[in-house]
Design a protein around this motif. Structure first.
Motif, PDB file in Angstrom:
ATOM      1  N   THR A  54      59.711  77.342   4.521  1.00 35.50           N
ATOM      2  CA  THR A  54      60.290  77.325   3.480  1.00 35.50           C
ATOM      3  C   THR A  54      59.046  77.441   2.541  1.00 35.50           C
ATOM      4  OG1 THR A  54      62.029  75.700   3.863  1.00 35.50           O
ATOM      5  CG2 THR A  54      61.306  76.172   1.708  1.00 35.50           C
ATOM      6  N   LYS A  55      57.941  76.916   2.661  1.00 30.22           N
ATOM      7  CA  LYS A  55      56.675  77.271   1.873  1.00 30.22           C
ATOM      8  C   LYS A  55      56.335  78.476   1.993  1.00 30.22           C
ATOM      9  CE  LYS A  55      52.019  77.414   1.762  1.00 30.22           C
ATOM     10  NZ  LYS A  55      52.008  78.257   0.895  1.00 30.22           N
ATOM     11  N   SER A  57      58.030  81.219   2.611  1.00 30.53           N
ATOM     12  CA  SER A  57      59.052  82.141   2.513  1.00 30.53           C
ATOM     13  C   SER A  57      59.148  82.441   0.784  1.00 30.53           C
ATOM     14  CB  SER A  57      60.428  81.562   2.887  1.00 30.53           C
ATOM     15  OG  SER A  57      60.435  81.605   4.394  1.00 30.53           O
ATOM     16  N   SER A  58      58.922  81.211   0.098  1.00 31.41           N
ATOM     17  CA  SER A  58      58.976  80.900  -1.391  1.00 31.41           C
ATOM     18  C   SER A  58      57.977  81.610  -1.796  1.00 31.41           C
ATOM     19  CB  SER A  58      59.244  79.630  -1.679  1.00 31.41           C
ATOM     20  OG  SER A  58      58.247  78.869  -1.215  1.00 31.41           O
ATOM     21  N   VAL A 128      64.789  70.610   2.435  1.00 32.04           N
ATOM     22  CA  VAL A 128      65.015  72.060   2.584  1.00 32.04           C
ATOM     23  C   VAL A 128      66.203  72.651   1.975  1.00 32.04           C
ATOM     24  CG1 VAL A 128      64.949  73.961   4.026  1.00 32.04           C
ATOM     25  CG2 VAL A 128      63.152  72.252   4.607  1.00 32.04           C
ATOM     26  N   TRP A 132      66.397  74.981  -1.388  1.00 31.03           N
ATOM     27  CA  TRP A 132      67.047  76.506  -1.462  1.00 31.03           C
ATOM     28  C   TRP A 132      68.289  76.384  -2.234  1.00 31.03           C
ATOM     29  CZ3 TRP A 132      64.351  80.503  -0.479  1.00 31.03           C
ATOM     30  CH2 TRP A 132      63.237  80.517   0.296  1.00 31.03           C
ATOM     31  N   GLN A 159      56.772  76.552  -3.636  1.00 32.44           N
ATOM     32  CA  GLN A 159      55.873  76.761  -2.488  1.00 32.44           C
ATOM     33  C   GLN A 159      54.603  75.715  -2.855  1.00 32.44           C
ATOM     34  OE1 GLN A 159      52.477  77.924  -1.970  1.00 32.44           O
ATOM     35  NE2 GLN A 159      51.695  78.321  -4.067  1.00 32.44           N
TER      36      GLN A 159
END
Length: 276
Positions: A54-55, A57-58, A128, A132, A159
């Motif tokens: 997630t980090k 991706s952002s 998570v 999102w 992030q």
């Protein structure tokens, strides 16, 4: 649009940027190779990997949008001044793309390799999902006024938040097991090198421009470097000082439990096998 005042500083900036890219990019491989050789991910904290995806991706969304979008760049200049430089370089975008890809591979290894009884915690799944959902709400808020700079700043903040919390599960797991067996120290040493190089890159740009705007104009990159360095030092102390050459006890049920569901409600155990 600002330009470089010193050619040597511009070259130094590029060298440091790509040094950070190489260090951070290569840092993913020791863990992937270790998992492949052992055919096991025991010792690697699953929450760390999920939060890391997630980090990155952002961070990719932020870097790619600010680097490629002229509309967002204009909003940046309007906010911070046209004499300032865009605080995202090509190496930042390249790193983000590579990071998402390698983190996804590591997550796939968690699915297919022996993992003992460890699972992804419900807390991590909740974090998570909430992150999102929050990002999706922000997209709808930004649409009417086309507040794109504000929107990507939200992803940058995400992030930063994920960077702060993603290391905690692995650090705690090492502490609980009194061992770093199964967690690649090569990853950490390279990550530390990348953090130092990235921070140095921003210092060089600030010296050339005689302005420190890029530090708070891209606070995500600043905190990414500092937080990474902080936790890397913790992991290095754990590996070389606190738990040198210590291996976690292997549960006799490891073989039978190696195929436990990846997500379940029971508490996680952390047995360990051979380190490489």
């Amino acid at each position: 649009m600002a330009s470089w005042n010193s050619f040597p500083l511009e070259i130094t900036y590029e060298v440091l940027g790509w040094a950070a890219f190489l260090s951070w990019s290569i840092s993913f491989y020791p863990q992937v190779i270790l998992n492949f050789r052992r055919k096991s991910v025991v010792g690697l904290n699953f929450d760390f990997v999920v939060l890391n995806l997630t980090k990155h991706s952002s961070y990719l969304i932020y870097n790619a949008c600010l680097y490629f979008s002229s509309a967002i760049q204009n909003q940046y200049y309007e906010k911070y001044g046209y004499e300032q430089m865009i605080p995202v370089a090509a190496n930042d975008v390249a790193f983000s793309i590579h990071a998402v890809f390698l983190t996804a591979i590591t997550l796939f290894q968690i699915v297919i390799y022996e993992r003992g009884t460890q699972t992804v915690s419900k807390i991590t799944i909740g974090i998570v999902s909430a992150v999102w959902f929050f990002a999706a709400v922000c997209v709808f808020i930004a649409l009417p006024n086309q507040s794109w700079l504000w929107l990507i700043s939200i992803f940058n903040s995400i992030q930063v938040f994920m960077t702060v919390i993603k290391y905690i599960p692995q650090a705690f797991m090492n502490f609980a097991r009194k061992s770093t067996d199964g967690f690649s120290i090569g990853n950490i040493l390279l990550d530390l090198s990348g953090g130092v190089a990235s921070y140095g890159q921003m210092v060089v740009q600030s010296i050339d421009q005689d302005s420190w705007v890029n530090f708070y104009g891209n606070i995500g990159k600043t905190l990414l470097s500092l937080v990474s360095i902080f936790f890397d030092i913790i992991f290095i102390c754990q590996h070389y000082i606190l738990y040198p050459h210590k291996k976690a006890q292997v549960s006799p049920k490891l073989t039978e439990e190696g195929k436990e569901p990846l997500v379940k409600s029971s508490e996680s155990d952390h047995p360990q096998s051979e380190n490489v």
